[in-house]
Design an enzyme around this catalytic site. Structure first.
Site, PDB file in Angstrom:
ATOM      1  N   LEU A  53       0.879  -1.177   0.000  1.00  0.00           N
ATOM      2  CA  LEU A  53       0.000   0.000   0.000  1.00  0.00           C
ATOM      3  C   LEU A  53       0.906   1.213   0.000  1.00  0.00           C
ATOM      4  CD1 LEU A  53      -2.801  -0.781   2.642  1.00  0.00           C
ATOM      5  CD2 LEU A  53      -3.147  -0.315   0.219  1.00  0.00           C
ATOM      6  N   ASP A  54       0.482   2.269  -0.676  1.00  0.00           N
ATOM      7  CA  ASP A  54       1.262   3.503  -0.686  1.00  0.00           C
ATOM      8  C   ASP A  54       1.486   4.010   0.740  1.00  0.00           C
ATOM      9  OD1 ASP A  54       1.215   3.429  -3.450  1.00  0.00           O
ATOM     10  OD2 ASP A  54      -0.287   5.021  -3.655  1.00  0.00           O
ATOM     11  N   TYR A  55       2.532   4.787   0.902  1.00  0.00           N
ATOM     12  CA  TYR A  55       2.899   5.376   2.192  1.00  0.00           C
ATOM     13  C   TYR A  55       1.717   6.112   2.826  1.00  0.00           C
ATOM     14  CZ  TYR A  55       5.460   8.411   5.474  1.00  0.00           C
ATOM     15  OH  TYR A  55       5.896   9.072   6.583  1.00  0.00           O
ATOM     16  N   ALA A  80      -1.478   5.694   2.114  1.00  0.00           N
ATOM     17  CA  ALA A  80      -2.712   4.896   2.119  1.00  0.00           C
ATOM     18  C   ALA A  80      -2.761   4.076   3.411  1.00  0.00           C
ATOM     19  CB  ALA A  80      -2.760   3.977   0.908  1.00  0.00           C
TER      20      ALA A  80
END
Length: 176
Positions: free
Chosen positions: A40-42, A44
């Protein structure tokens, strides 16, 4: 196999040379070496699976398996349902046609749109790119399910062992 609610501003990695918080901070105490399934993105938040089973991780994360990952997404602006047809038929990202996306407008709050977005493949920053291409800024991403496994009542930083029923459903995914 464990379910982790990854908080925002945390990287989905075992070690970060930049010194940011990693998901290791939230791992359950176990003698097994765990690693994340997917990322998951930083900025998110949401569900990450942790396992020591490489075969299972491959079956869950490989796009050919068509395991849906579902997200709540908050956009700046009011997107109309008709604007979502290009995503549903498979967005073009980096010049390549991608797998179809399931997307549904949940509601509008002031000048924001809340949606559910389900992906079978998850290229880097896919949700942000798809909506940016439509002229909308993504304000929040929260993954709440990976196949049959859901966040349930978990809060950021919580971890739980997945149930026998969830494990049975994950185990039934055929190898790629």
């Amino acid at each position: 196999v464990f379910a982790l609610y990854k908080p925002r501003n945390c990287v989905t990695t075992l070690d970060d040379p930049q010194g940011r918080d990693t998901i290791v901070k939230y791992f359950p105490p176990t003698s097994q070496r765990l690693f994340p399934v997917g990322r998951l993105d930083y900025d998110a938040e949401g569900l990450i699976l942790l396992t020591n089973d490489g075969d299972l991780a491959q079956r869950i994360s490989h796009p050919r398996q068509h395991v849906w990952k579902t997200y709540f997404v908050k956009l700046r602006g009011k997107i109309e349902d008709r604007q979502l047809s290009s995503l549903r038929s498979g967005p073009v990202i980096d010049g390549k046609k991608r797998q179809t996306v399931s997307v549904k407008v949940l509601h509008y709050v002031n000048d924001k749109t809340w949606l559910t977005v389900s992906l079978k493949e998850g290229i880097k920053h896919q949700i942000k790119i798809m909506f940016d291409d439509l002229g909308f800024k993504v304000l929040k991403i929260k993954r709440y399910s990976i196949g049959p496994v859901e966040l349930q009542q978990m809060k950021p930083g919580d971890v739980r062992q997945i149930s026998a029923a969830e494990m049975g459903k994950l185990s039934s995914i055929e190898p790629a």
